[in-house]
Design a protein around this motif. Structure first.
Motif, short mmCIF file in Angstrom:
data_model
loop_
_atom_site.label_atom_id
_atom_site.label_comp_id
_atom_site.label_asym_id
_atom_site.label_seq_id
_atom_site.Cartn_x
_atom_site.Cartn_y
_atom_site.Cartn_z
N ALA A 161 0.13 -0.90 -0.32
CA ALA A 161 -0.27 0.41 -0.11
C ALA A 161 0.78 1.42 0.32
CB ALA A 161 -0.79 -0.35 1.34
N VAL A 162 2.10 0.98 0.15
CA VAL A 162 2.72 2.65 0.64
C VAL A 162 4.10 2.35 -1.10
CG1 VAL A 162 4.99 3.71 1.76
CG2 VAL A 162 2.57 2.78 2.83
N ALA A 163 4.47 1.51 -1.43
CA ALA A 163 5.78 0.83 -1.97
C ALA A 163 4.89 1.43 -3.34
CB ALA A 163 5.60 -0.32 -2.20
N LYS A 164 3.59 0.82 -4.51
CA LYS A 164 2.92 1.05 -5.51
C LYS A 164 2.82 3.22 -5.69
CE LYS A 164 1.44 0.70 -8.77
NZ LYS A 164 1.08 1.76 -9.48
N PRO A 165 2.55 3.81 -4.22
CA PRO A 165 3.29 4.78 -4.64
C PRO A 165 3.49 5.78 -4.62
CG PRO A 165 0.98 4.90 -2.46
CD PRO A 165 1.26 3.95 -3.57
N VAL A 166 4.77 5.90 -4.05
CA VAL A 166 5.95 5.60 -3.53
C VAL A 166 6.94 5.25 -5.19
CG1 VAL A 166 8.64 5.41 -2.55
CG2 VAL A 166 6.18 6.06 -1.18
N HIS A 167 6.35 4.77 -5.58
CA HIS A 167 7.13 4.03 -7.02
C HIS A 167 6.67 4.84 -8.22
CE1 HIS A 167 9.25 0.60 -9.05
NE2 HIS A 167 8.85 1.06 -10.26
#
Length: 327
Positions: A161-167
């Protein structure tokens, strides 16, 4: 008569479940047949109606080459893990056996101008997003196979949930940094004849055997830095183009197969850049005494310049552009 009626009712009671079962079987057979017809039509490219204007949205299912997903799962997922953690393990082992590359004459105390403030800013504009993209990309590409079994489904879901938007967000500063570095720094990355000798003695970083004490010639960039730069320039381009396809499918309107091919190109390029990045980070920090100072202040120790980039040092000394940092 009563006996006859009872017998008749009994026959009806026995026959009714059989009739119901027969009707159910016939209905199921008809449903299967209709499903097969529908699925066959879908596979043959049958289209319907939708308010969407995208090229492929009229198709209920967008078919793709089924060989692509196994390539992603079998090759790329372990590949990104090896590129990051495998290279880290190799370098730790190498330093334990070989040690670091020390300055033979020690630190001079004189700092020589090497990078401008804008160059330092551009470096970190590309470097910080690159590190975040590699870490989040590792979760997106290989997390299901290597991270989720360790931390569990709930913790892994929170990570994703954090990794996708940060990426997604970090893609933009990365592309800006990649473009600026490629355009502005290429002039100092042209291969030269003396680069071959640099590779022959592994840059002088080996502290034993016939390689010990070797200091090969190097200009502003040594042969290893040049190889890293051109790998970053080439595969950074592939990552940027494929990333745009994946981020904005509504504008590119790719087929399902093209989207998956973009994912494969994106992942394979990330594996290559990831491996090079680990080498670059170790060489600039742990391996080369005094090397990290260059991208912190823009200056390097004079003895570091003489030992690792002697041709560049001799050139700026001869043409009068040698500049020291003032106290």
């Amino acid at each position: 008569m009563n006996q006859f009626i009872k017998a008749l009712l009994l026959m009806i009671a026995v026959a009714m479940p059989s009739l119901a079962m027969a009707e159910a079987a016939a209905g199921a057979e008809q449903a299967v047949s209709e499903s097969q017809v529908l699925w066959q039509a879908v596979k043959e490219g049958a289209t319907g109606y939708t308010t969407s204007k995208s090229e492929f949205h009229a198709q209920p299912i967008n078919s793709y080459d089924e060989r692509i997903l196994p390539l992603r799962n079998v090759l790329m997922a372990p590949g990104i893990m090896l590129a990051l953690f495998g290279m880290i393990a190799v370098f730790i082992l190498f330093i334990m056996v070989n040690g670091i590359s020390k300055l033979h004459d020690g630190f001079s105390g004189k700092l020589v101008y090497r990078w401008s403030k804008s160059d330092v800013a551009i470096h970190w504009l590309g470097a910080i997003p690159c590190i975040l993209l590699l870490l989040t990309g590792m979760l997106l590409l290989a997390g299901k196979f290597f991270i989720e079994p360790i931390f569990g489904q709930g913790a892994f879901a929170a990570m994703m949930a954090v990794a996708k938007p940060v990426h997604d967000v970090m893609a933009f500063p990365f592309m800006a940094g990649w473009l600026l570095m490629t355009v502005l720094w290429a002039k100092n990355q042209i291969p030269a004849k003396y680069d071959i000798a640099w590779f022959m003695v592994v840059g002088g970083y080996i502290n034993f055997g016939p390689f010990k004490g070797k200091h090969p010639d190097a200009g502003f960039a040594n042969a290893g830095e040049k190889m890293w730069f051109w790998a970053f320039a080439l595969f950074g381009l592939v990552i940027s183009v494929s990333g745009v396809v994946l981020l904005f499918p509504q504008y590119v309107e790719p087929s399902r197969t093209l989207s998956l091919l973009a994912l494969i190109a994106h992942g394979l390029s990330a594996i290559i850049i990831g491996a090079f990045s680990i080498v670059h980070i170790f060489m600039a920090t742990a391996m080369s005494e005094g090397g990290m100072e260059c991208m912190v202040s823009g200056y390097c120790d004079e003895n570091w310049a003489k030992q690792h980039h002697n041709l560049w040092y001799d050139e700026i000394k001869a043409n009068g552009t040698l500049k020291y940092k003032e106290d």
